[in-house]
Design a protein around this motif. Structure first.
Motif, PDB file in Angstrom:
ATOM      1  N   UNK A 106      -1.358  10.701  -1.449  1.00 40.33           N
ATOM      2  CA  UNK A 106      -1.916  11.962  -1.936  1.00 40.33           C
ATOM      3  C   UNK A 106      -3.439  11.896  -1.953  1.00 40.33           C
ATOM      4  N   UNK A 107      -3.981  10.788  -2.430  1.00 37.29           N
ATOM      5  CA  UNK A 107      -5.439  10.611  -2.446  1.00 37.29           C
ATOM      6  C   UNK A 107      -5.986  10.556  -1.024  1.00 37.29           C
ATOM      7  N   UNK A 108      -5.264   9.871  -0.149  1.00 37.36           N
ATOM      8  CA  UNK A 108      -5.702   9.800   1.242  1.00 37.36           C
ATOM      9  C   UNK A 108      -5.692  11.157   1.913  1.00 37.36           C
ATOM     10  N   UNK A 109      -4.692  11.978   1.593  1.00 40.62           N
ATOM     11  CA  UNK A 109      -4.612  13.316   2.176  1.00 40.62           C
ATOM     12  C   UNK A 109      -5.782  14.176   1.736  1.00 40.62           C
ATOM     13  N   UNK A 120       4.470  13.292   1.520  1.00 37.37           N
ATOM     14  CA  UNK A 120       5.225  12.050   1.698  1.00 37.37           C
ATOM     15  C   UNK A 120       4.933  11.037   0.600  1.00 37.37           C
ATOM     16  N   UNK A 121       4.038  11.396  -0.324  1.00 37.40           N
ATOM     17  CA  UNK A 121       3.698  10.476  -1.404  1.00 37.40           C
ATOM     18  C   UNK A 121       4.910  10.243  -2.304  1.00 37.40           C
ATOM     19  N   UNK A 122       5.212   8.986  -2.636  1.00 38.24           N
ATOM     20  CA  UNK A 122       6.371   8.695  -3.497  1.00 38.24           C
ATOM     21  C   UNK A 122       6.301   9.395  -4.853  1.00 38.24           C
ATOM     22  N   UNK A 123       5.097   9.679  -5.350  1.00 36.91           N
ATOM     23  CA  UNK A 123       4.952  10.314  -6.658  1.00 36.91           C
ATOM     24  C   UNK A 123       5.509  11.730  -6.679  1.00 36.91           C
ATOM     25  N   UNK A 124       5.606  12.374  -5.499  1.00 35.96           N
ATOM     26  CA  UNK A 124       6.089  13.750  -5.428  1.00 35.96           C
ATOM     27  C   UNK A 124       7.581  13.832  -5.122  1.00 35.96           C
ATOM     28  N   UNK A 125       8.214  12.710  -4.890  1.00 39.82           N
ATOM     29  CA  UNK A 125       9.633  12.707  -4.543  1.00 39.82           C
ATOM     30  C   UNK A 125      10.461  13.328  -5.661  1.00 39.82           C
ATOM     31  N   UNK A 126      11.283  14.289  -5.301  1.00 38.35           N
ATOM     32  CA  UNK A 126      12.147  14.938  -6.277  1.00 38.35           C
ATOM     33  C   UNK A 126      11.543  16.152  -6.942  1.00 38.35           C
ATOM     34  N   UNK A 127      10.250  16.373  -6.735  1.00 37.69           N
ATOM     35  CA  UNK A 127       9.590  17.513  -7.366  1.00 37.69           C
ATOM     36  C   UNK A 127       9.407  18.698  -6.424  1.00 37.69           C
ATOM     37  N   UNK A 152       0.821  -1.211   0.000  1.00 40.77           N
ATOM     38  CA  UNK A 152       0.000   0.000   0.000  1.00 40.77           C
ATOM     39  C   UNK A 152       0.855   1.261   0.000  1.00 40.77           C
ATOM     40  N   UNK A 153       1.807   1.346   0.919  1.00 41.72           N
ATOM     41  CA  UNK A 153       2.553   2.580   1.092  1.00 41.72           C
ATOM     42  C   UNK A 153       3.612   2.795   0.020  1.00 41.72           C
ATOM     43  N   UNK A 154       3.864   1.776  -0.801  1.00 35.95           N
ATOM     44  CA  UNK A 154       4.836   1.956  -1.887  1.00 35.95           C
ATOM     45  C   UNK A 154       4.157   2.404  -3.174  1.00 35.95           C
ATOM     46  N   UNK A 155       2.817   2.377  -3.203  1.00 30.14           N
ATOM     47  CA  UNK A 155       2.099   2.782  -4.414  1.00 30.14           C
ATOM     48  C   UNK A 155       2.074   4.296  -4.547  1.00 30.14           C
TER      49      UNK A 155
END
Length: 228
Positions: A76-79, A185-192, A68-71
């Protein structure tokens, strides 16, 4: 029954209980906010039903914690969902709801407690799973131990809300704070995102808390204007 004398088992159990109790404050706020508009005789049912459902769902989430937490986009959706819940809980009930059955309110309160707890638990199930070393029975037992503390905490927060209405605003802000920190903390935002992780978390948490308060107050002003 050799596990009863195994220090590793008791150490893991104490770690799990400690994690759940530390998270109990957030849960107590959500439970209290969700139940504050219920008649007194229904609050106990809402608290017990909501906590039971939330604990069961949290145990289920433990099975899928790593996946779950690696997706990407899940946090972001949960937030976003948590921000909506925070705003909704700040909205004052309109007068003249005598035609609405109490059990409808009771079901909605229980549903809100379960959904909010599930969203706020996404970041924490990993810690619990790690402490339990993959033993679902040990984790489940540790979570069950924390239920009385969570229930007691929600009742204390309810009493504070009745005496000090500002606690409602603080509770909504807390939910927004958690949502903001979860979003970045969402992985999709890492680096942005610019700045360090600590700065990102703090800034997003402040924005989330402010957003819930501003939108909630604006919504309440709109309701007041409609009644005039």
């Amino acid at each position: 029954m050799s596990w009863l004398t195994d220090p590793a088992v008791w150490t893991a159990l104490l770690q799990i209980v400690a994690i759940d109790l530390l998270l109990g404050g957030d849960n107590a706020v959500v439970i209290a906010l969700a139940c504050r508009n219920l008649p007194r005789e229904q609050r106990r049912k809402a608290i017990l039903g909501g906590v039971a459902g939330a604990i069961l769902l949290r145990v289920v989430l433990l099975f899928f914690a790593m996946q779950l937490l690696s997706l990407p986009y899940l946090k972001l959706a949960g937030a976003l969902l948590l921000l909506w819940i925070g705003v909704k809980l700040l909205i004052r009930e309109e007068d003249g709801h005598a035609d609405i059955r109490g059990d409808v309110h009771l079901f909605n309160a229980i549903k809100t407690i379960i959904i909010a707890d599930a969203v706020m638990s996404l970041d924490n199930v990993l810690a619990v799973a790690a402490a339990g070393a993959g033993n679902i029975y040990l984790v489940s037992f540790g979570v069950l131990i924390s239920i009385p503390v969570i229930v007691l905490g929600s009742r204390l927060v309810l009493a504070a809300m009745e005496r000090f209405p500002v606690v409602i605003q603080l509770g909504g802000a807390l939910i927004g704070w958690i949502a903001g920190g979860m979003a970045v903390a969402d992985p999709a935002l890492a680096g942005y995102l610019p700045g360090s992780v600590a700065v990102q978390h703090y800034a997003a948490s402040v924005v989330g808390a402010g957003l819930v308060l501003v939108v909630g107050q604006a919504w309440n002003r709109r309701l007041v204007a409609r009644r005039l």
